[in-house]
Design an enzyme around this catalytic site. Structure first.
Site, mmCIF file in Angstrom:
data_model
loop_
_atom_site.group_PDB
_atom_site.id
_atom_site.type_symbol
_atom_site.label_atom_id
_atom_site.label_comp_id
_atom_site.label_asym_id
_atom_site.label_seq_id
_atom_site.Cartn_x
_atom_site.Cartn_y
_atom_site.Cartn_z
ATOM 1 N N HIS A 170 0.830 -1.210 0.000
ATOM 2 C CA HIS A 170 0.000 0.000 0.000
ATOM 3 C C HIS A 170 0.863 1.259 0.000
ATOM 4 C CE1 HIS A 170 -3.375 -2.655 0.959
ATOM 5 N NE2 HIS A 170 -2.594 -3.178 1.888
ATOM 6 N N SER A 299 16.792 16.117 -19.671
ATOM 7 C CA SER A 299 15.798 17.188 -19.682
ATOM 8 C C SER A 299 16.361 18.370 -20.450
ATOM 9 C CB SER A 299 15.456 17.606 -18.248
ATOM 10 O OG SER A 299 14.717 18.809 -18.242
#
Length: 459
Positions: A170, A299
């Protein structure tokens, strides 16, 4: 505008063309034509051996020549068939005419020319050709691509079998595992998926316009056409097709085996989507670094970035592959009455579906080969997560009947920052045997891995 890798509408034949060179000869229209010629030649040679008075057995030279048409089939031959199709407006008939054109100046074959495509419907040729294409695509591209991933993951599972890693169920800290064990999980899943893919039988039918041998029996009513067709379909190549005989069909082979195959490939792809997302997450956490490539830019504005682009590309292309594979598996087994044409245009995209899968496997392998384990980051995460030892402590407490063991540990650890000192103080006060206290006191998040290392090495 001329067609090139820059002007191609599909990125499979454009940007990524070089990465699909193994698949293109198999699943392209050229590959389709090649298999059609193979089927027509196999049927023709088999007819000559059927014992018909009107079609005597072919000589050794004629057989060798016919088989050479298949063996040496070229792009120029495909283009010649396409040129014939401009007149016929029928692609299978164009194949028939092309084969007959190759009989010129060969009296033995010219006399038997009308036995080319004898009693066949186009789908007798098409369905077997697709089966041959799919078998080659599966065995030469899809399964080898998956096998390479399995081998790489197994190698990593063994190499990192003992490297502890914090689990996250989770998205929260959970019982530790090892890096190798998490990769071993994927190896086992993929092995099962590959077995399902390889076990699919490729079916073929050669039974005429509506599956009843109507035309065949009109010519030779007493001949066992079903047994003959089965022999052609199942006899190994090159004299047969080496497929599994489909005895019942409408005009088209039902395509259920195709649906089974496409579903099996999609299942493998779904496992790889899961892997790609997990590795992406581990890179984000710093568990893995990526080897740098000179000149590569992560980038346009942020020079520091080293993006997990290979796993992102893999995930994206696996999604495209599965969208097509699932449409194929849902659509192809459905045909109105004895035949409609909706399957024909859809089937021309099986190479596209396989292409996106193959492209994804290549991206995933590239990404896996770039990974470098960052054991310092893994160790740091574990060292800041002592709360995961609440599980073994309360489990030992329960063994000895300590009342409210789970609740006591929950009160101490849930949602709190837990230190080694706090846990050790708790352990020291437990009413359990000293040997078990000592074992718990010696335990760290990095040593609490159960059988993970053993399971990873065993895969």
């Amino acid at each position: 505008m001329s067609l090139s890798t820059i002007t191609a509408l599909s990125p499979l034949d454009g940007r990524y063309a070089a990465k699909l060179s193994l698949l293109r000869p198999i699943m392209s229209e050229h590959g389709y034509m090649h298999r059609r010629v193979q089927v027509e030649v196999a049927w023709f040679i088999a007819l000559s051996d059927a014992g018909f008075e009107q079609f005597k057995p072919l000589t050794t030279g004629a057989r060798a020549y016919l088989l050479s048409l298949v063996k040496n089939f070229s792009e120029a031959d495909s283009q010649a068939i396409k040129d014939i199709e401009k007149t016929t407006n029928h692609d299978v008939k164009a194949v028939e005419y092309w084969i007959k054109s190759k009989f010129e100046a060969r009296p033995e074959l010219e006399r038997a020319a009308e036995f080319v495509h004898f009693a066949c419907t186009s789908e007798d040729i098409n369905n077997t050709s697709h089966a041959l294409q799919l078998r080659s695509g599966r065995d030469q591209v899809i399964l080898p691509g998956l096998d390479r991933i399995v081998l790489k993951l197994r190698e990593m599972a063994h190499a990192y079998a003992d490297v502890p890693m914090l689990s996250r169920t989770h998205g929260q800290t959970a019982s530790p595992t090892t890096v190798g064990k998490e990769l071993a999980n994927v190896v086992v899943r993929l092995q099962g998926a590959c077995e399902r893919i390889s076990s699919v039988k490729m079916l073929g039918k050669m039974n005429g316009a509506v599956g009843n041998y109507n035309a065949h029996l009109s010519a030779w009513p007493d001949f066992d056409w079903e047994a003959f067709s089965k022999k052609v379909v199942e006899t190994p190549e090159p004299l047969g097709l080496g497929l599994t005989f489909q005895p019942y069909s409408i005009q088209i082979e039902p395509h259920d085996y195709m649906a089974e195959l496409f579903d099996a490939i999609a299942r493998a792809n779904t496992i790889l989507v899961d892997l790609s997302r997990d590795i992406w997450g581990y890179v984000s956490l710093g568990y893995f670094k990526q080897r740098l490539k000179a000149g590569e830019i992560g980038s346009s504005t942020m020079p520091h970035k080293v993006n997990p682009i290979d796993f992102e590309n893999a995930e994206g292309n696996l999604g495209l592959a599965n969208a097509l594979l699932r449409h194929l598996s849902e659509k192809l087994p459905i045909s109105r009455w004895q035949r409609d044409l909706t399957d024909s245009t859809v089937l021309r995209n099986i190479g596209v579906a396989m292409g996106y899968a193959a492209l994804a496997y290549t991206s995933l392998m590239t990404g896996l080969n770039k990974l470098e384990l960052n054991e310092e980051a893994l160790a740091a995460d574990l060292d800041s997560s002592w709360e995961v030892l609440a599980e073994p402590i309360q489990t030992v407490m329960r063994r000895y009947g300590v009342q409210g063991a789970y609740e006591k540990l929950k009160e101490v650890t849930r949602g709190k920052t837990v230190t080694a000192e706090a846990l050790h103080a708790l352990i020291a006060g437990l009413e359990i045997p000293q040997a078990d206290k000592d074992r718990l006191l010696a335990m760290t998040p990095g040593s609490y891995i159960g059988k993970a290392a053993e399971l990873a090495r065993r895969v």
